[in-house]
Design a protein around this motif. Structure first.
Motif: not given
Length: 262
Positions: A234-236, A244-245
């Motif tokens: 998961r990245k943001k 948003k992530e």
């Protein structure tokens, strides 16, 4: 090497094509959506005079890339192609400080393309290093690494091995790279030049249909197709995807290639 620029709903902002030297534009094809054909053609004449255009009847970057491979005329143009995203900027590594870059001039871009042609005599797929993290790269090339946005392929090998882009709706470039690497075809990135884009998921292009759900599904499908070499993370980011992530992938390129050598 024939250059293809797939584009969608970016009639007024052809960043890549506007940056390519005239000598390269003569061998470049804009791959259009039917809805873009008239407006982009009119705009393009004002910008550059003449450039080849072709309408792809399909939509979705995986399908469009596969259509390009299926319709490339190997006998006329040779086996190698270069696919460029339509919003790229090019830079050259500084010689006095190799952790920094300067905007690439026409001569820099021509030198980059000549070197890309050279490595494609040996490799089935290659590319220009992404600027993100490029300041930490010390070598002139990297083998078996993450390539994106500027992608060269040997069409003959893609067809012979039945390596396809349309297995995935998104992350199709990573999917093709893994298919080739797992079959023993290493990739290579040129690192004396780099490319970037204004931001990920900018208006137009894939952002017109790619949402967070599709991004997540694409990441998970890539992992399911290559479970030994892909993990979902998961990245943001502060600017892209409205902050948003999102789902992304971590790919173990070297491990994938090693598996092909056993």
């Amino acid at each position: 090497m024939r250059i293809y620029i797939p584009t969608l709903f970016r009639n007024q902002t052809q960043i890549t094509a506007n940056r390519l030297p005239t000598a390269l534009l003569k061998n470049t094809v804009m791959v259009l959506d039917e809805q873009d054909k008239a407006s982009l053609a009119d705009n393009w004449k004002m910008i550059s005079g003449t450039v080849a255009t072709v309408v792809c009847p399909l939509r979705g970057i995986g399908k469009v890339r596969q259509w390009i491979v299926d319709n490339h005329n190997v006998k006329k143009y040779g086996p190698n192609i270069l696919m460029l995203d339509d919003d790229l900027r090019f830079f050259v590594r500084r010689k006095d400080d190799t952790t920094k870059f300067l905007p690439a001039g026409d001569n820099d871009i021509m030198a980059c393309m000549a070197e890309l042609e050279n490595v494609m005599r040996v490799y089935a797929h290659a590319g220009i290093l992404a600027r993100e993290g490029g300041n930490r790269v010390k070598s002139s090339v990297k083998v078996n690494t993450r390539l994106l946005r500027a992608l060269a392929y040997n069409v003959h090998i893609l067809r012979k091995l039945n390596v396809r882009f349309d297995r995935l709706k998104v992350m199709e470039d990573f999917g093709v790279a893994l298919q080739l690497i797992e079959k023993g075809h290493a990739n290579i990135a040129l690192c004396n030049w780099v490319q970037d884009q204004t931001r990920s998921n900018a208006p137009g292009g894939c952002s017109t249909y790619r949402d967070l759900l599709m991004q997540d599904q694409g990441a998970r499908m890539l992992r399911d197709l290559h479970p030994d070499f892909v993990s979902v993370v998961r990245k943001k980011t502060t600017t892209a995807w409205n902050g948003k992530e999102r789902s992304d992938v971590k790919i173990f390129w070297g491990r994938a290639y090693a598996s092909s050598q056993k």
